[in-house]
Motif scaffolding. Structure first.
Motif, PDB file in Angstrom:
ATOM      1  N   ASP A 591      -3.586  -6.444   4.501  1.00 18.99           N
ATOM      2  CA  ASP A 591      -4.098  -5.767   5.688  1.00 18.99           C
ATOM      3  C   ASP A 591      -5.164  -6.660   6.320  1.00 18.99           C
ATOM      4  N   ARG A 594      -6.181  -9.775   4.337  1.00 10.85           N
ATOM      5  CA  ARG A 594      -6.742  -9.611   2.999  1.00 10.85           C
ATOM      6  C   ARG A 594      -5.755  -8.877   2.097  1.00 10.85           C
ATOM      7  N   VAL A 596      -5.154  -6.007  -0.195  1.00 13.96           N
ATOM      8  CA  VAL A 596      -5.809  -4.725  -0.454  1.00 13.96           C
ATOM      9  C   VAL A 596      -5.268  -4.067  -1.716  1.00 13.96           C
TER      10      VAL A 596
END
Length: 632
Positions: A591, A594, A596
């Protein structure tokens, strides 16, 4: 709409350009000597006509019998016949010298371009690269095929004529040499003036091509956002800049030839004045004076040709420096190849789609001289502290860390713009990360993108953007491996579920496909792309939504083909359908650049996190948002 200026590809220095030329010309000395010998004889024969005319003039002045004309006429006839033979021989030998060399330059340019990192090409703009491997290569080829022979012929003709003038009387040669200082000064001025014009002009051509290509490729977006006027203004500005250099070059050439005309007038006037003095004093006869004048008049064309070819040489030199500049971005060439040709082949890029899927050399054979890091077979894939950005923009990946043991499968999911495709290209080695490392067995994947010494690629990326070349279906598959037998191709087609529809084609695997021939569906083209992977037999396969455009009817077939392709290999699958995560050993949820979530798919589905929400939405029929392959 604001766009940053492209970072154009570099231009080679004079030293780099000369070194490259020495490599491609190595071993061609005997052929060059034969060309020069033929041109020397041809230049000497060109003096026969002025000599014969001088003898005829003297015979008339002496009121000799008509039989005195037989010798000069025979001289001209024999010289013309011999000149035809030597001219033909020189042309054939020159073609044999030049055409392989120019062909090699074009091959080197294309091979080097295909080996460039994606970031480098994108930063410079596709148009700059296209201008180099097309327009610049054409200029070099044209100049080498025409200007080289013209220059050599003209130089030898000038030398032969000066020797002829000196043989008549040294004062004739001295008078003719009065034009040389003016010509030398003119040439020096022209070279100093035109060199930067042509170099900057070729760069402007690259900018114009880049502006045109970017406008054409973005046409739907420009129309939708009503940005046509601003983009058209950008193209007009680039075109106007390119035309400005053309006009400057034309003005410089006009002044150049005007000054050469002045030099010709001064030289001929000096010859006629010397002839008048010598004939009046009885030192020379009318025939010799006539011959001397005709010798000098005969210099007009070769002098203008020799000096004029500097115009083509200047343009070709600028183009050659731009072509060699592409090669400076890749790994250095070796000086020899396995077939004895001077200069090593350059390995192509490590892609199946959107790149050159050949076997490493322009001629398709494995490049056995390229130094390609190998690392251990069956090695783990590691991503450490990876950040990435495009052309100085903000980071689109933030601190990605990942370990994937050999033979394991990773599924990457996330919304549009989450960074999945960027991560896929970094893992495939198509671009190095801005910071951090992506390695396979400790070797950066960017170093593994080229072909290995045996022609095999350890990492292959397949995207949903597939290209079908016009040619037989077999030829399209052999782009992956030229040595593939009919049995190899049939086995690969069967493995991806394409055997039945290929057999139904008019000529089976020998059917001509592509634009203007038998058209294939998107799903069929995707099956061919996956079959190429089997022929390449890589260790690691990266599928970036490689089956996204097949349509619902072909989805199950393509998913089965993808599972076949990844079986027994390390695989990274950017999933566009969550069903593709079911067989993955590990699921990575991204997301905004990054990670997640990261772990076993079953555990993530029961954890109530982001992946669980995506799975629930997909299972209920709403489906998660699809991710385009070009998403950041």
């Amino acid at each position: 709409m604001t766009t940053s200026a492209p970072t154009l590809l570099p231009v080679a220095t004079g030293r780099q350009t000369r070194a490259h030329l020495r490599r491609v010309l190595r071993g061609r000395g005997p052929l060059l000597a034969a060309v020069l010998a033929a041109l020397v004889v041809d230049s000497a024969l060109a003096l026969a006509a002025p000599v014969a005319t001088g003898r005829i003039t003297q015979a008339i002045a002496d009121d000799r019998a008509p039989s005195a004309l037989v010798g000069p006429v025979l001289l001209v006839a024999c010289a013309a016949a011999a000149a035809a033979l030597t001219g033909w021989a020189a042309a054939v030998l020159l073609a044999r010298l030049v055409l392989p060399v120019t062909g090699r330059l074009r091959e080197d340019a294309v091979a080097a371009a295909l080996a460039l990192p994606v970031d480098v090409v994108e930063a410079g703009g596709t148009g700059d690269l296209v201008a180099r491997v097309s327009g610049d290569a054409d200029r070099v080829t044209t100049a080498a095929s025409g200007a080289l022979g013209d220059f050599a012929s003209a130089a030898l003709a000038i030398a032969a004529t000066l020797v002829g003038l000196a043989a008549l009387d040294w004062r004739f040669a001295l008078a003719g040499l009065l034009a040389v200082p003016i010509q030398a000064h003119t040439l020096r001025w022209y070279l100093r003036t035109s060199r930067p014009i042509y170099a900057d002009g070729r760069t402007a051509d690259g900018r114009r091509a880049s502006a045109l290509l970017s406008a054409f490729t973005a046409l739907p977006t420009l129309r939708a956002l009503r940005l046509g006027a601003s983009r058209r203004a950008h193209v007009e500005a680039a075109s106007e800049q390119a035309m400005t250099y053309e006009f400057r070059a034309t003005r410089a050439a006009t002044r150049f030839y005007g000054r050469l005309n002045v030099a010709e007038f001064i030289g001929l006037a000096a010859i006629l004045l010397v002839a008048f003095v010598l004939v009046r004093s009885g030192t020379a006869d009318i025939g010799a004076a006539t011959t001397a004048a005709l010798f000098f008049v005969g210099l007009f064309d070769p002098v203008n040709t020799m000096l004029g070819t500097f115009d083509s040489v200047q343009q070709a030199g600028a183009g050659l420096a731009r072509i060699v500049g592409v090669a400076t971005l890749g790994p250095p060439d070796d000086d020899s190849t396995d077939d004895g040709r001077p200069g090593g082949g350059r390995p192509g890029g490590g892609r199946t789609e959107g790149g050159r899927p050949g076997d490493g050399r322009p001629d398709g054979r494995p490049d056995r001289t390229a130094t390609v890091p190998s690392g251990p077979a069956g090695a783990p894939l590691a991503v450490r502290g990876v950040h990435h950005r495009y052309r100085g923009g903000p980071d689109v990946l933030h601190g990605i860390d990942l370990d994937l043991p050999a033979g394991r499968h990773l599924a990457v999911v996330g919304a549009t713009g989450s960074g999945k495709s960027t991560l896929a290209t970094l893992i495939a080695g198509l671009r190095p990360p801005h910071t951090g490392h992506v390695t396979l067995g400790g070797v950066p994947t960017a170093d593994l993108a080229a072909a290995a010494p045996d022609g095999r690629r350890r990492i292959v990326l397949v995207t949903q953007e597939h290209h079908l070349f016009r040619g037989t279906l077999t030829d399209n598959l052999r782009l992956a491996r030229r040595s593939a037998s009919a049995e190899d191709i049939a086995s690969a087609l069967a493995a991806v579920g394409a055997a039945d529809w290929v057999a139904a084609l008019p000529d089976g695997a020998d059917t001509v496909v592509g634009t203007g021939a038998t058209e294939l569906t998107a799903g069929q083209v995707q099956q061919l792309a996956l079959a190429r992977v089997l022929l390449l037999d890589p260790e690691v396969v990266v599928l970036d939504e490689a089956t996204a455009e097949g349509g619902s009817d072909a989805a199950r077939t393509l998913d089965r083909a993808a599972r076949t392709v990844t079986e027994g290999r390390t695989a990274v699958v950017v999933a566009h359908r969550l069903s593709q995560t079911a067989t993955a050993d590990t699921v990575l949820v991204m997301d905004h650049g990054r990670v997640v979530e990261h772990g076993d798919g079953d555990e993530l589905r029961s954890s109530g996190g982001v992946f669980a929400d995506l799975w629930a939405a997909w299972s209920s029929g709403g489906g998660p948002r699809r991710t385009g392959p070009g998403a950041a």
